[in-house]
Design an enzyme around this catalytic site. Structure first.
Site, PDB file in Angstrom:
ATOM      1  CB  ALA A 245      67.856   4.057  36.057  1.00 51.21           C
ATOM      2  CG  ASP A 265      69.884   8.342  39.285  1.00 54.29           C
ATOM      3  OD1 ASP A 265      70.212   8.199  38.089  1.00 54.29           O
ATOM      4  OD2 ASP A 265      70.284   9.293  39.985  1.00 54.29           O
ATOM      5  CB  CYS A 360      76.569  10.318  26.577  1.00 52.98           C
ATOM      6  SG  CYS A 360      76.356  11.245  28.115  1.00 52.98           S
TER       7      CYS A 360
END
Length: 429
Positions: A245, A265, A360
């Site tokens: 996160a 995380d 990404c």
């Protein structure tokens, strides 16, 4: 501190990044010397380093044309010095005399014998820069061959050139607002993008000094990065896990959508940033430090967002060092981790729940190929295609398979986007 000291710091950053393989973000985070500079000089350092990395292929090509013989591999510091001078001459609004003299002045210690060489090469570069730049294929030079081949195969050469046209430019500042985007767009002089993100261009200065930051009205988040969380739909009252996160932009989106969020995380420093961001935004989530691939919660989630660790090749304009630090062999290792995380996330999702997997990255191995392999082995999961009405103004980001794929070449007229892939999966069990 003087500009000369700014250049000395930029030189050190370039050496540590390109010659020692240290990520630029890590070098900049908490950098004491950088923090001691005035705001203007901090910007100058960042611009020199980032522009060098974005235009590294062109810089090395131009320097090669001005050197009588190639530098030896062990001449790393001299190579970095010449690159620093070259970026100022070729791509920055720095007077040539200052770029040459101040850069040559940095050649002390073991570089002292090369002052004459540096001076001659940089002065020749200044004289011949127009011709040298005109002869270059910038897009091709500024991308390693393995990435060029990968993108050209996946998206075609024309789109790869569009991608590089965006990746070589300074990124805009995109923000997500808690409420009333029209009012904040007017106050900040921003443009509202399709999808609802606000974009500031033309240099915003210190982000923390902008209206609304201190009071927690908005947070920095690329427009493409803001899209995956929206694919989970209505989250009112739902138990949602935000895996991997940090730094918390998507966590904030999920909370504001009405979800009861657990943000997880394994990186303690990144989680500290997440907590700081949520505190500034006055938002609350259960924050857990754990490895998502091994974490066992008490209950399953109604929805999960897995923004998996990835090669980040879709973010080169924001992280230009990635192009030069990544290796083809890295992708297989990253994919192995992503597969493990996706399988684990599937176990954490309640029957009927929705899972959004996102990266990404522009590498097909990390996106559609990985999801297709997962679905081929899991009859209990199915892809839930994204519908055009879910992404008004961004319908062209929906792939033939019904996934989300933003490319830096998309919205080029508005400054482009980061590259992002997301797929929505439903647990049919």
């Amino acid at each position: 501190m003087a500009k000369a000291n700014s250049r000395a710091l930029a030189l050190r950053l370039l050496i540590d990044c390109l010659e020692r393989g240290q990520p630029l973000d890590r070098l900049l985070a908490g950098n004491v010397a950088l923090g001691q500079l005035e705001t203007r000089d901090r910007g100058f350092v960042r611009q020199m380093v980032a522009t060098t990395l974005r235009r590294l292929g062109q810089i090395d090509n131009a320097l090669g044309a001005c050197l009588d013989k190639p530098l030896k591999p062990r001449q790393a510091d001299l190579r970095a010095l010449l690159r620093l001078g070259a970026v100022q001459i070729l791509f920055m609004a720095v007077p040539a005399h200052a770029a040459v003299s101040e850069t040559v002045a940095l050649a002390d210690g073991k570089l002292s014998p090369f002052r004459g060489l540096a001076n001659a090469v940089l002065r020749r570069l200044e004289r011949e820069k127009e011709r040298l730049l005109a002869d270059q294929d910038a897009a091709r030079l500024n991308l390693p061959s393995w990435l060029w081949s990968s993108w050209a195969s996946a998206y075609g050469e024309a789109m790869t050139r569009h991608i590089m046209a965006v990746q070589m430019e300074d990124p805009p500042l995109d923000i997500s607002v808690k409420e009333d985007p029209e009012a904040w767009a007017n106050r900040l002089g921003a443009t509202i993008l399709p999808g609802g993100s606000l974009r500031l261009t033309g240099g915003s200065g210190e982000i923390s000094a902008l209206p609304g930051f201190a009071e927690g009205a908005w947070w920095v988040q690329d427009a493409a990065a803001a899209l995956p969380a929206r694919l989970l739909g209505d989250l009112s009252g739902q138990r949602v896990f935000d895996l991997c996160a940090a730094p918390g932009g998507k966590t904030a989106q999920l909370i504001l959508a009405g979800a009861v969020v657990t943000a997880l995380d394994q990186d303690a420093k990144r989680l500290a940033v997440l907590r700081e961001n949520l505190g500034r935004l006055s938002l609350t989530a259960t924050v857990v430090q754990a490895d998502a691939s091994a974490w066992t919660p008490v209950e399953q989630a109604d929805a999960i967002l897995l923004d998996a660790p990835c090669s980040a090749t879709g973010t080169l304009r924001r992280h230009p060092d990635i192009a030069w630090l990544r290796r083809p062999s890295d992708i297989a290792k990253i994919v192995t981790l992503q597969q493990k995380l996706l399988v684990r996330a599937a176990k954490l999702l309640a029957p009927g729940g929705t899972l959004v997997y996102a990266v990404c990255s522009l590498q097909p191995e990390e996106g559609p190929q990985l999801v297709d392999s997962f679905l081929a082995e899991r009859s209990d999961f199915a892809r839930k295609s994204i519908q055009p009405e879910e992404l008004p103004g961004l319908e062209n980001l929906i792939t033939a398979a019904g996934d989300l794929q933003s490319l830096p070449g998309h919205l080029q007229e508005l400054g482009g986007l980061d590259g992002f892939y997301a797929c929505r999966l439903v647990n049919q069990g």
